[in-house]
Design a protein around this motif. Structure first.
Motif, mmCIF file in Angstrom:
data_model
loop_
_atom_site.group_PDB
_atom_site.id
_atom_site.type_symbol
_atom_site.label_atom_id
_atom_site.label_comp_id
_atom_site.label_asym_id
_atom_site.label_seq_id
_atom_site.Cartn_x
_atom_site.Cartn_y
_atom_site.Cartn_z
ATOM 1 N N GLY A 1 -15.739 33.612 -12.726
ATOM 2 C CA GLY A 1 -15.997 35.021 -12.427
ATOM 3 C C GLY A 1 -16.882 35.226 -11.218
ATOM 4 N N ARG A 2 -17.916 34.402 -11.073
ATOM 5 C CA ARG A 2 -18.837 34.561 -9.948
ATOM 6 C C ARG A 2 -18.229 34.068 -8.643
ATOM 7 N N CYS A 3 -17.340 33.093 -8.716
ATOM 8 C CA CYS A 3 -16.781 32.497 -7.503
ATOM 9 C C CYS A 3 -15.629 33.319 -6.943
ATOM 10 N N GLY A 4 -14.815 33.865 -7.821
ATOM 11 C CA GLY A 4 -13.626 34.562 -7.343
ATOM 12 C C GLY A 4 -12.565 33.548 -6.938
ATOM 13 N N ARG A 5 -11.906 33.781 -5.825
ATOM 14 C CA ARG A 5 -10.856 32.889 -5.342
ATOM 15 C C ARG A 5 -11.503 31.747 -4.564
ATOM 16 N N PRO A 6 -11.489 30.520 -5.069
ATOM 17 C CA PRO A 6 -12.198 29.413 -4.410
ATOM 18 C C PRO A 6 -11.626 29.026 -3.048
ATOM 19 N N SER A 7 -10.366 29.320 -2.801
ATOM 20 C CA SER A 7 -9.773 28.932 -1.515
ATOM 21 C C SER A 7 -10.321 29.772 -0.360
ATOM 22 N N ARG A 8 -11.111 30.799 -0.650
ATOM 23 C CA ARG A 8 -11.707 31.588 0.431
ATOM 24 C C ARG A 8 -12.793 30.803 1.155
#
Length: 141
Positions: free
Chosen positions: A28-35
């Motif tokens: 939840g805190r990271c969101g989309r890691p590929s960003r």
């Protein structure tokens, strides 16, 4: 939290010290890691990137106080849990750093950075797996 993870399959639960609550918090805190272009960028965002605070000829590093503090808190819980687990990979890594002459704080910084890299790699792999699975499913008309 376990039910939420059933809809969002992840390999994070395989990491020592990460249970359903921390996995959901990390996702939840990271969101989309590929960003994040690489693990270093993710570590900076998570607040576990090292900053040099040297004076004179003494080179000292500390953890960044910036970044997402709640994500950093989750990573700290994982590190502390791993150090307490005597047969975990994190404990072996921590013990190796201590035997190399590092202080407790320095060894914990190293462990947190290592955990950040591993978590980022797993989250990127999960994201790729989900996107490939979504492309493989036939679209309903």
């Amino acid at each position: 939290m376990t039910e939420a993870l059933q809809d969002y399959p992840t390999q994070l639960l395989e990491v020592d010290g990460i249970g359903p609550v921390l996995a959901v918090r990390l996702i939840g805190r990271c969101g989309r890691p590929s960003r994040f272009p690489n693990a270093d960028a993710f570590a900076n965002y998570a607040g576990v990137g090292l900053i040099e605070v040297s004076s004179g000829e003494r080179a000292i590093h500390r953890l960044s106080r910036g970044g997402d503090r709640k994500l950093n808190s989750a990573r700290h819980l994982v590190a502390v849990t791993q150090v307490r687990m005597h047969n975990s990979a994190g404990r072996r890594y921590y013990d190796r750093k201590i035997s190399e002459g590092k202080t407790h704080k320095a060894a914990m910084r190293c462990l947190k950075r290592k955990i950040a890299s591993r978590v980022w790699r797993l989250m990127v792999a999960d994201e790729r797996h989900r996107s490939s699975a979504a492309r493989a499913q036939p679209k309903a008309a």
